[in-house]
Design a protein around this motif. Structure first.
Motif, PDB file in Angstrom:
ATOM      1  N   ALA A 286     -49.275  39.377 -54.042  1.00 47.96           N
ATOM      2  CA  ALA A 286     -48.664  40.706 -53.978  1.00 47.96           C
ATOM      3  C   ALA A 286     -49.706  41.763 -53.621  1.00 47.96           C
ATOM      4  CB  ALA A 286     -47.992  41.044 -55.303  1.00 47.96           C
ATOM      5  N   GLY A 287     -50.903  41.659 -54.203  1.00 46.26           N
ATOM      6  CA  GLY A 287     -51.957  42.619 -53.893  1.00 46.26           C
ATOM      7  C   GLY A 287     -52.394  42.542 -52.438  1.00 46.26           C
ATOM      8  N   LYS A 288     -52.493  41.328 -51.922  1.00 44.14           N
ATOM      9  CA  LYS A 288     -52.881  41.147 -50.524  1.00 44.14           C
ATOM     10  C   LYS A 288     -51.820  41.721 -49.591  1.00 44.14           C
ATOM     11  CE  LYS A 288     -54.267  37.445 -47.316  1.00 44.14           C
ATOM     12  NZ  LYS A 288     -54.396  35.978 -47.163  1.00 44.14           N
ATOM     13  N   MET A 289     -50.536  41.471 -49.886  1.00 43.05           N
ATOM     14  CA  MET A 289     -49.471  42.006 -49.054  1.00 43.05           C
ATOM     15  C   MET A 289     -49.448  43.530 -49.119  1.00 43.05           C
ATOM     16  SD  MET A 289     -46.990  41.670 -46.942  1.00 43.05           S
ATOM     17  CE  MET A 289     -46.397  39.975 -46.909  1.00 43.05           C
ATOM     18  N   VAL A 320     -40.125  36.260 -63.522  1.00 44.22           N
ATOM     19  CA  VAL A 320     -40.828  37.166 -64.440  1.00 44.22           C
ATOM     20  C   VAL A 320     -42.230  37.461 -63.919  1.00 44.22           C
ATOM     21  CG1 VAL A 320     -41.714  37.454 -66.779  1.00 44.22           C
ATOM     22  CG2 VAL A 320     -39.488  36.371 -66.422  1.00 44.22           C
ATOM     23  N   GLU A 321     -42.912  36.436 -63.437  1.00 47.19           N
ATOM     24  CA  GLU A 321     -44.250  36.623 -62.873  1.00 47.19           C
ATOM     25  C   GLU A 321     -44.205  37.553 -61.662  1.00 47.19           C
ATOM     26  OE1 GLU A 321     -47.971  33.671 -62.074  1.00 47.19           O
ATOM     27  OE2 GLU A 321     -46.092  33.160 -61.054  1.00 47.19           O
ATOM     28  N   LYS A 327     -44.693  45.297 -60.121  1.00 45.44           N
ATOM     29  CA  LYS A 327     -44.331  46.488 -60.884  1.00 45.44           C
ATOM     30  C   LYS A 327     -45.113  47.731 -60.460  1.00 45.44           C
ATOM     31  CE  LYS A 327     -43.096  45.924 -65.101  1.00 45.44           C
ATOM     32  NZ  LYS A 327     -43.057  45.667 -66.566  1.00 45.44           N
ATOM     33  N   THR A 328     -46.392  47.584 -60.156  1.00 40.85           N
ATOM     34  CA  THR A 328     -47.224  48.754 -59.836  1.00 40.85           C
ATOM     35  C   THR A 328     -47.454  48.933 -58.341  1.00 40.85           C
ATOM     36  OG1 THR A 328     -49.241  47.426 -60.096  1.00 40.85           O
ATOM     37  CG2 THR A 328     -48.440  48.590 -62.041  1.00 40.85           C
TER      38      THR A 328
END
Length: 372
Positions: A286-289, A320-321, A327-328
């Motif tokens: 998610a951070g990379k995207m 859930v993961e 979320k942020t």
């Protein structure tokens, strides 16, 4: 010479702008014609229903009406007996209480004296946005009110062609949508109207059975197969996706980054980046995207484009993961699973031979001394 080149560029841009404006006018005119036609069919269907109920007219009235209307309007092809029955079914189907109740639930309509009027107008507006051929497909192939409403809304929002709608119905898009939860942060990262469209665009899972892969593969091999079968992949993604490039290069300072697949969605008017992962979802994806989307928005998004959207396509995910991972994140990101070769349906288990039984049967007919 330089001034002439500049003038030439200005003229070409001028012509391009006019072409775009003319095309928009043609599209608007076509939509207006379609709206009038659908509302006409609605009114004809309602008139038939009301006269049959009030005056006790039988089925033969439809044949008589068809004959008289075709005699009066010989160049119109929409007044056949079959099509008039479709108009009657069209009106009857979308005024049934169970369909209106489904619309009310999805609109979260409050109880008031205005609700029936609001619902009726909402249904008419939705139906009028969709061509008649699409309605015929829905009336003949979809019976569940909730499913009908799902396909109506998706068609109106995403501009599905008749063939795409038919493929979505055959693929069980509605059943998959309600069975499998979608995981994304669209409602947090996008305005409400755009979040709803992006949610319609994203599936909870994508069926990649057409690739013919039934084993573990490397990400690049999966990407290669998808490019080879790009037409099938775009059909699975849904109508509106336009392929831009694979391993799309993004530069920041002296570093380079590469997005697996980049598309542009014509109706969302947004770039859509897709990252392929052969294993389960990991939070760092998610951070990379999110990082990729920041670069796309800053460096490649056109002035009138909407925020770029990311889809992480992985073998499996924990909802859930995914929720905590997104979320942020400020950019809209969705996470979906892909299916390669589906498992054997439960009704066939025990009724077909296993791989070992097949192998044993083949060995029995092989000449002695030969091995499989």
């Amino acid at each position: 010479m330089k001034d002439r080149n500049i003038a030439r560029r200005d003229y070409l841009q001028f012509v391009a702008d006019l072409k775009s404006r003319i095309q928009s006018a043609h599209i608007s005119a076509a939509r207006a014609v379609n709206r009038d036609l659908i509302l006409l069919y609605w009114d004809i269907g309602r008139a038939i229903v009301e006269k049959q109920e009030q005056l006790g007219w039988g089925e033969s009235v439809v044949e008589m009406l068809s004959r008289d209307l075709q005699a009066e309007f010989p160049h119109s092809q929409g007044f056949s007996v079959q099509n008039l029955w479709r108009m009657r079914q069209f009106y009857s189907t979308y005024t049934l209480s169970d369909f209106l109740a489904q619309v009310a639930r999805e609109m979260k309509a409050a109880s008031s004296t205005d609700v029936p009027l609001i619902l009726s107008q909402a249904v008419r507006d939705l139906l009028a946005a969709i061509p008649w051929g699409h309605h015929v497909n829905l009336l003949t192939k979809v019976k569940d009110p909730a499913a009908r409403l799902y396909y109506l809304r998706a068609t109106a929002q995403l501009g599905w062609s008749r063939n795409v709608l038919l493929n979505q119905i055959k693929a069980g898009a509605y059943e998959r949508a309600i069975k499998e939860k979608k995981t994304h942060n669209f409602e947090l990262a996008l305005p409400e109207h755009l979040a709803e469209q992006a949610d319609e665009m994203l599936k909870s899972s994508y069926n990649l059975e057409f690739l013919g892969i039934g084993r573990a593969v490397k990400e690049r091999e999966l990407e290669d197969r998808l490019i080879e079968r790009l037409r099938d992949f775009i059909l699975e993604l849904g109508y509106g996706f336009c392929f831009v490039s694979r391993q799309h290069r993004l530069a920041l300072g002296k570093k380079e980054y590469f997005v697996d697949l980049l598309f542009y969605h014509r109706f969302l008017k947004a770039l859509v980046a897709i990252e392929l992962k052969v294993g389960p979802f990991e939070p760092e994806y998610a951070g990379k995207m999110d990082f990729y989307l920041n670069l796309l928005n800053d460096k490649e998004r056109a002035p009138d484009d909407r925020p770029s959207i990311g889809i992480i396509l992985c073998a499996e995910k924990d909802d859930v993961e995914v929720e905590y991972a997104l979320k942020t994140k400020l950019n809209p990101i969705g996470v979906a699973e892909y299916q390669l070769q589906p498992k054997l349906p439960s009704e066939f288990k025990g009724k077909l031979p296993t791989a070992k039984q097949l192998a044993d049967a083949v060995r029995e007919v092989l000449p002695s001394g030969r091995k499989m």
